[in-house]
Design a protein around this motif. Structure first.
Motif, PDB file in Angstrom:
ATOM      1  N   TYR A  73     -30.802 -50.290   9.997  1.00 16.65           N
ATOM      2  CA  TYR A  73     -31.133 -50.231   8.578  1.00 16.65           C
ATOM      3  C   TYR A  73     -29.928 -50.555   7.701  1.00 16.65           C
ATOM      4  CZ  TYR A  73     -35.202 -47.960  10.560  1.00 16.65           C
ATOM      5  OH  TYR A  73     -36.321 -47.693  11.306  1.00 16.65           O
ATOM      6  N   GLN A  76     -30.638 -52.304   4.229  1.00 14.15           N
ATOM      7  CA  GLN A  76     -31.165 -51.379   3.230  1.00 14.15           C
ATOM      8  C   GLN A  76     -30.084 -50.430   2.730  1.00 14.15           C
ATOM      9  OE1 GLN A  76     -32.443 -52.202   6.175  1.00 14.15           O
ATOM     10  NE2 GLN A  76     -34.695 -52.070   6.225  1.00 14.15           N
ATOM     11  N   ALA A  77     -29.242 -49.942   3.642  1.00 14.55           N
ATOM     12  CA  ALA A  77     -28.160 -49.036   3.240  1.00 14.55           C
ATOM     13  C   ALA A  77     -27.162 -49.747   2.333  1.00 14.55           C
ATOM     14  CB  ALA A  77     -27.455 -48.485   4.476  1.00 14.55           C
ATOM     15  N   GLU A  79     -27.829 -52.314   0.361  1.00 13.32           N
ATOM     16  CA  GLU A  79     -28.465 -52.562  -0.925  1.00 13.32           C
ATOM     17  C   GLU A  79     -28.521 -51.288  -1.764  1.00 13.32           C
ATOM     18  OE1 GLU A  79     -29.605 -54.604  -3.976  1.00 13.32           O
ATOM     19  OE2 GLU A  79     -29.029 -55.514  -2.051  1.00 13.32           O
ATOM     20  N   ARG A  80     -28.710 -50.150  -1.096  1.00  9.46           N
ATOM     21  CA  ARG A  80     -28.741 -48.887  -1.817  1.00  9.46           C
ATOM     22  C   ARG A  80     -27.391 -48.626  -2.489  1.00  9.46           C
ATOM     23  NH1 ARG A  80     -30.622 -44.126   1.878  1.00  9.46           N
ATOM     24  NH2 ARG A  80     -32.318 -45.638   2.080  1.00  9.46           N
ATOM     25  N   MET A  81     -26.313 -48.945  -1.794  1.00 17.29           N
ATOM     26  CA  MET A  81     -24.986 -48.739  -2.375  1.00 17.29           C
ATOM     27  C   MET A  81     -24.734 -49.723  -3.511  1.00 17.29           C
ATOM     28  SD  MET A  81     -22.592 -47.596   0.821  1.00 17.29           S
ATOM     29  CE  MET A  81     -21.578 -46.547  -0.224  1.00 17.29           C
ATOM     30  N   ARG A  82     -25.183 -50.947  -3.345  1.00 18.58           N
ATOM     31  CA  ARG A  82     -25.045 -51.920  -4.435  1.00 18.58           C
ATOM     32  C   ARG A  82     -25.800 -51.460  -5.677  1.00 18.58           C
ATOM     33  NH1 ARG A  82     -25.850 -56.358  -0.033  1.00 18.58           N
ATOM     34  NH2 ARG A  82     -23.704 -57.011   0.372  1.00 18.58           N
ATOM     35  N   SER A  83     -26.977 -50.864  -5.460  1.00 19.14           N
ATOM     36  CA  SER A  83     -27.769 -50.374  -6.594  1.00 19.14           C
ATOM     37  C   SER A  83     -27.057 -49.240  -7.327  1.00 19.14           C
ATOM     38  CB  SER A  83     -29.142 -49.897  -6.101  1.00 19.14           C
ATOM     39  OG  SER A  83     -29.875 -50.973  -5.541  1.00 19.14           O
ATOM     40  N   ALA A  84     -26.177 -48.543  -6.603  1.00 20.10           N
ATOM     41  CA  ALA A  84     -25.402 -47.462  -7.212  1.00 20.10           C
ATOM     42  C   ALA A  84     -24.114 -47.968  -7.857  1.00 20.10           C
ATOM     43  CB  ALA A  84     -25.078 -46.407  -6.157  1.00 20.10           C
ATOM     44  N   ALA A 202     -27.628 -43.552   6.777  1.00 20.32           N
ATOM     45  CA  ALA A 202     -28.696 -44.403   6.257  1.00 20.32           C
ATOM     46  C   ALA A 202     -28.857 -45.671   7.083  1.00 20.32           C
ATOM     47  CB  ALA A 202     -28.391 -44.762   4.798  1.00 20.32           C
TER      48      ALA A 202
END
Length: 281
Positions: A73, A76-77, A79-84, A202
């Protein structure tokens, strides 16, 4: 574990170096940018340009290794950090995930290799010795040896009293190579380790006990520390000034060639690295 003897670094002859201390980027800067710069600079050194010492920082980034990107994953992990608001990339050199911020100094020594003969252990000892000698005004307790539970673990982890503050890796090209290190100077080593720990949780996902567990570093946040915490180093600037004095004691330091500061093909190199190491792994 073994003590880092600064004499080991002193006995190694350093060539004259171009010193390039990159300006601190803002949060919008892609963390892949300084790595692409080093790829281009390494090619120039391979063609005969003077060796380079590159120093840079990023205010908020996660740089991961090739194996990290293969976790089930990982996209996805990431991208989640980039979103933050955290810049994320897969680096071309060895090693595993490292958390970067304003308190972490990245060092890269870019050297020619015309005979394509590299002594990995000697080069890692050289970098560890320089890093330890720059710490000497505050502490003589630096040691090398893998710190189990640290992030980006390796044989040449540099630590003080069992807590890691520095990791070293290498990147090779045809006629030059890069010895690179991160040095945690300000801030909390534990908090950075916790961030890396969350990324791995993640990226690995929930794997049933009867299935093969993904291979990634199991991070123990208590194993990491900054030089402010471990040795009372007051700032990145103070440590950088000490490092420059260490380098100047054995080599001439030159200003970086202006053609390297904004090299041609920088954006294209960034795109090529992302395509090779991130998108298509």
């Amino acid at each position: 574990m073994e003590n880092v003897h600064s004499s080991a670094a002193k006995t190694t002859v350093l060539p004259d170096l171009q010193w390039y201390e990159a300006p601190l980027t803002d949060t919008r800067m892609d963390v892949l940018s300084p790595l692409a710069w080093e790829e281009l600079a390494c090619r120039q050194v391979g063609k005969g340009a003077a060796p380079v010492m590159h120093l840079w920082r990023h205010p908020s980034a996660l740089v991961i290794g090739h194996r990290d990107r293969r976790l089930p994953y990982a996209p996805q992990a990431m991208e989640r950090m980039r979103s933050a608001g955290i810049s994320v990339c897969v680096r071309p050199s060895g090693g595993a995930a490292v958390m970067l911020d304003r308190g972490v100094l990245n060092l890269s020594l870019i050297l020619p290799n015309p005979q394509r003969a590299i002594s990995l252990h000697e080069d890692f000892r050289l970098m560890a010795g320089l890093i330890a000698e720059a710490l000497a005004p505050w502490s003589a307790e630096a040691q090398t040896g893998e710190i189990t539970g640290s992030f980006c673990p390796g044989d040449y982890d540099v630590s003080v009293r069992g807590r890691k503050f520095c990791g070293i890796a290498q990147r090779r090209q045809a006629k030059a190579y890069i010895i690179t290190a991160f040095v945690m100077i300000e801030g909390s080593g534990t908090e950075r380790a916790q961030a890396v720990q969350r990324f791995y949780a993640a990226a690995a996902g929930d794997t049933p006990a009867d299935m093969h567990q993904p291979d990634y570093p199991r991070v123990n946040p208590a194993t990491m520390g900054s030089l402010a915490e471990l040795a009372g180093v007051p700032s990145v600037e103070a440590y950088t000034a000490s490092l420059r004095r260490v380098i100047e004691s054995r080599a001439a330091i030159m200003s970086v060639d202006r053609s390297l500061v904004q090299p041609q093909g920088w954006a294209e190199q960034m795109a090529a690295l992302r395509d090779r190491y991130d998108l298509h792994i």
